[in-house]
Design a protein around this motif. Sequence first.
Motif, short mmCIF file in Angstrom:
data_model
loop_
_atom_site.label_atom_id
_atom_site.label_comp_id
_atom_site.label_asym_id
_atom_site.label_seq_id
_atom_site.Cartn_x
_atom_site.Cartn_y
_atom_site.Cartn_z
N LEU A 284 -30.80 -16.69 -16.77
CA LEU A 284 -32.15 -16.29 -16.36
C LEU A 284 -33.20 -16.62 -17.42
N VAL B 134 -34.63 -20.19 -16.98
CA VAL B 134 -35.59 -20.38 -15.89
C VAL B 134 -36.93 -19.75 -16.25
N ASN C 175 -26.26 -21.33 -13.59
CA ASN C 175 -26.26 -20.51 -12.38
C ASN C 175 -25.18 -20.95 -11.40
N ILE D 117 -31.87 -18.32 -7.97
CA ILE D 117 -32.33 -19.10 -9.13
C ILE D 117 -31.82 -20.54 -9.05
#
Length: 394
Positions: free
Chosen positions: A68, A71, A281, A304
Amino acid sequence: MISIEDRYFSLSRILLLVVGLWPYQKSKLARLQFICFFSILIIFIIFQLTTFITSKCTANFVIKVLSLVFVCICMIIKYYSFFINSESIRYLMEQLQRIYDDLEDSNEIAIIEKYGRYAKCYTAILITFIICSVCMFTGALIWPDILQIISFTNKSRPRQLQILTEYFIDQEKYFYYLLLHINAAICIGLTSTVATGTMLIAYFQYMCGMFIIASYRIQNALKIQISQDIIVQNKKLAHSRIKSAVDIHRKAMEFCIYLISKFEISFFFLIIFGVMTLSLNIFRIFQIASSTCNADELSISFIIGSISLLYMFVANLVGQEITDHYNYIYIAAYKIRWYIAAPNIQKLLLLLIQRGNKTFGLNIGGLFIASIQCFATLANTSLSYFTVMYSVRQ
């Protein structure tokens, strides 16, 4: 006078105003808005990285956090790069308006308006996709609380954030405040990413329109047959048409090169972090599906990964369109009966044909040229990294 800003950039303008990036708005309030939103994104990343201080840094834990974090870094890169290049964005908008105002042929105006509609469609589709993604992402974060309310149980279960963060405060006590910060950061990041991305896509669509107009001018330049006894006035008209084709062709190339030069560094880092985001991911999806099968974590990683893949595909698709439309000019110049034209017209056509022999596209640092082939390469690279991580885990 028709304003292309009002007609074709209205949706992008609304999104950019929401995140404080509209280049025509330079008030103190807009700058304060940018500082607040940028700070929310930075703080969100910091409090994800602080988990390394308080938790044991296993390989799975690092991958879970970075899947995360990367991103979010991509969002910050897009957000900040657009802010520092706001003057360039404004300059390009003014250039597009001048080019549009100079068009007199009704067919040329129809061409540029068609590509303006394409840009607006891109914007509408991506906005819809992001709204759905935000709703799904937010739903995944608050789903446990929703289940508890639906089940009508009096037992209070410990509430836990689905995203690993360390705020150094009691997360149970301040759960909803922390959840608000996470949701705000995600909404700001996704909105700014779509706003900036659709704005750039719209610019590239207009470049495609300019290349088509150049092709149209070439194809129509020699409709009047040029022979030995042709009147001088028609020769001048054909020469003028070819010159105008060369001129708008040059403007489209300069427009493209200028835009890429302003965002080249940010695009380069976006490619790196985008590939890593997709790889991590994909790994998280396989990892969750084969072990705990946590539906909330699985949905977050899936969203994502889908956003990363879509953004990568659309960016390279637009780059492929630029290359294809550039090649249309070469085809148009090659197919017309240039051999019956006057010598001065033949020289201009030869110039276009020579330019067409050289490939042209969205070149990022001399390493990447946006195209479908580049997308396939980046996707394969992401899968290769995923394969390495999965084999090491096994």
